[in-house]
Design an enzyme around this catalytic site. Structure first.
Site, PDB file in Angstrom:
ATOM      1  N   HIS A 244      18.584 115.985   8.724  1.00  0.00           N
ATOM      2  CA  HIS A 244      17.612 116.245   9.784  1.00  0.00           C
ATOM      3  C   HIS A 244      18.285 116.293  11.145  1.00  0.00           C
ATOM      4  CE1 HIS A 244      17.470 111.724   9.787  1.00  0.00           C
ATOM      5  NE2 HIS A 244      17.373 111.898  11.085  1.00  0.00           N
ATOM      6  N   ASP A 277      18.594 114.465   2.161  1.00  0.00           N
ATOM      7  CA  ASP A 277      18.795 114.507   3.602  1.00  0.00           C
ATOM      8  C   ASP A 277      20.273 114.267   3.903  1.00  0.00           C
ATOM      9  OD1 ASP A 277      18.468 114.508   6.328  1.00  0.00           O
ATOM     10  OD2 ASP A 277      17.533 112.533   6.431  1.00  0.00           O
ATOM     11  N   SER A 356      20.827 107.549  12.436  1.00  0.00           N
ATOM     12  CA  SER A 356      20.818 108.542  11.363  1.00  0.00           C
ATOM     13  C   SER A 356      22.213 109.117  11.160  1.00  0.00           C
ATOM     14  CB  SER A 356      19.858 109.688  11.700  1.00  0.00           C
ATOM     15  OG  SER A 356      18.541 109.337  11.409  1.00  0.00           O
TER      16      SER A 356
END
Length: 399
Positions: A244, A277, A356
Site C-alpha cells: 500500500h 500487501d 508500514s
C-alpha cells in the site's frame, strides 16, 4: 483505511520453566530478542530469565515445526508455541502413528518437552476451508460499511469467522455466515471483533514526522513508510516494503546523515489487495545496501520461516523503533473499505503511522512485512515473508 479487526487479548498466566537441555546462555540474545523477552515476561507474568530462555530457543522450535510440516505432509495439522505451559512446542497431527516422528525430531533438536495432539483436520484441509470462506467474504464485503473477517485457529483445529461487533450485516454477509455454518459444520467457530484498523504509512505532509526512531525511513510523494529486508533476482537488488506504500508513490528516497535525501529507485512490483500487501523497490546502487542480510540498521538476518501462534516477533520501524508481541492468528482474512486481504498474520506488537514496510523477525529469522494495525491500542498485521518472496519472484538476501 483498513477495516475493522478483531481485538485479541492475551491470557496472562503463571508458567513453569521451559524444559530442554539445549537451552544456552541468555547472553547470546540480540537487542531485539531482549526486547521480545521483556514483552513476554510482562505478558505472561514470568521472570525475565525464564522469558529470555523461551525467546532464545524460539527459532529452534519453529525450525522443528517447519521440518515436520514438510515431512508429515497431509498428516501435519499445525503447530504452536504454548506459553501457558513453559513455552513448549505443540504439534497437531491427524494420525497417532505420526507421534513417533514428532518425538524423534524434537529429541534431535533438544526440545524434549514438545507435545503432540491428534486432531481430525489437517492444516491443508483447514487452509482449503479458509480459502473457500475468504473468497465469499471478499465478495460479500464489497460495499459493506463493516466487513467480515476470518482466521485459521490451529489450536482448536477450526476456522473462525469474525463478525463486526454491534454492527448490522448486509444480506450478502448474512448469506456467507449461513453458508459457513452449513458447510463447515463443527469445523467453524463464530466470534466477533471490535476495533477499526488502518494502514500505517504517513500521508499528506509527512504528518507523523518527527520522530524517526530506528529502521530505514523511505520517502515517496507525500508518503513515508519503512523498509528493512533486502532481496535479489538475477543481478537486480531490491528493498522490500508494504504494497500500500507503493500504491501511493513510485519513486523512493532515504534520509542521509547530512539531512539530505538519497534516491533509491522505482517500484518494480507490488500487491495490495486479496493476495497480500508487499512491494519491491529496485535499488539503483546495490552498494547502498552493504553489508547484506540485515534488518536496517544492524540486525543480521540469515533465513526466513513460517509464522506460528504463540511465537514472539519484533519489528523495527522508523516511527516506533523496536516493538515486539505474540503472534495470535495466522492465515487471517482482513477486511477494510473496498479491499479484503487473505493469508495475513496478526500479533500484539505496537506500531504507528510510518511503520508500514518494517521488517518483522525473530532473532535472525525473517517473518514478514508490516502492513498496519488498529486505530486504538496495540496490534500488528504483517504479510508473511514466505508469500511476499514467492509473489514478487525474489530471494531474501541473507548475511
Amino acid at each position: 483505511m483498513w477495516s475493522l479487526i478483531m481485538s485479541v487479548g492475551l491470557t496472562c498466566a503463571l508458567a513453569t520453566p521451559a524444559v530442554g537441555s539445549g537451552d544456552q546462555g541468555t547472553s547470546r540474545l540480540s537487542a531485539s530478542q531482549q526486547a521480545a523477552a521483556g514483552q513476554l515476561a510482562a505478558d505472561q507474568h514470568i521472570s525475565t530469565q525464564e522469558a529470555q530462555r523461551r525467546v532464545l530457543r524460539q527459532e529452534r522450535l519453529t525450525g522443528v515445526a517447519t521440518a515436520l510440516r514438510e515431512r508429515l505432509g497431509s498428516r501435519f495439522a499445525g503447530a504452536w508455541i504454548d506459553q501457558k505451559h513453559g513455552g513448549r512446542l505443540t504439534v497437531a497431527v491427524t494420525r497417532s502413528t505420526a507421534t513417533a516422528l514428532v518425538e524423534a525430531r524434537s529429541a534431535q533438536a533438544q526440545a524434549p518437552d514438545t507435545t503432540t495432539v491428534v486432531v481430525d483436520r489437517s492444516l491443508r484441509q483447514l487452509d482449503r476451508m479458509s480459502a473457500g470462506l475468504a473468497h465469499r467474504i471478499a465478495a460479500a464485503n464489497k460495499g459493506a460499511a463493516h466487513g467480515l473477517q476470518s482466521a485459521v485457529v490451529v489450536q482448536d483445529n477450526k476456522v473462525r469467522l469474525d463478525l463486526p461487533r454491534g454492527k448490522t450485516l448486509t444480506p450478502a454477509q448474512h448469506a456467507v455466515v449461513e453458508w459457513a455454518k452449513r458447510t463447515l459444520g463443527d469445523g467453524l467457530e463464530v466470534s466477533t471483533y471490535a476495533h477499526a484498523s488502518e494502514p500505517f504509512y504517513c500521508g499528506g505532509q509527512y504528518s507523523c514526522d518527527p520522530p524517526l526512531r530506528s529502521g530505514l525511513a523511505i520517502y515517496g510523494t507525500n508518503v513515508r513508510c519503512s523498509s528493512a529486508f533486502m532481496a535479489y533476482s538475477g543481478s537486480s537488488y531490491y528493498m522490500m516494503t508494504a504494497g500500500h506504500c507503493a500504491e501511493d508513490s513510485s519513486y523512493w528516497e532515504v534520509p542521509t546523515y547530512s539531512y539530505g535525501y538519497q534516491g533509491v529507485g522505482h517500484v518494480a512490483d507490488y500487491t495490495f489487495g486479496y493476495y497480500g500487501d508487499s512491494a519491491i523497490v529496485r535499488v539503483d546502487d546495490p552498494g547502498f545496501w552493504q553489508p547484506r542480510g540485515w534488518v536496517y540498521p544492524s540486525t543480521r538476518i540469515t533465513n526466513w520461516d513460517y509464522d506460528y501462534v504463540g511465537q514472539y516477533v519484533c519489528k523495527q520501524g522508523s516511527t516506533t523503533g523496536y516493538t515486539c508481541g505474540q503472534i495470535t492468528e495466522t492465515n487471517a482474512t482482513v477486511s477494510y473499505p473496498g479491499r479484503t486481504l487473505t493469508g495475513m498474520t496478526w500479533s500484539t506488537a505496537c506500531d504507528a503511522p510510518g511503520d508500514s514496510g518494517s521488517g518483522v523477525y525473530d532473532g535472525s529469522t525473517a517473518h514478514g512485512i508490516l502492513s498496519g494495525g488498529p486505530n486504538s491500542g496495540c496490534g500488528m498485521i504483517h504479510e508473511p515473508i514466505s508469500r511476499a518472496l514467492a509473489d514478487r519472484g525474489v530471494t531474501l538476501l541473507a548475511g
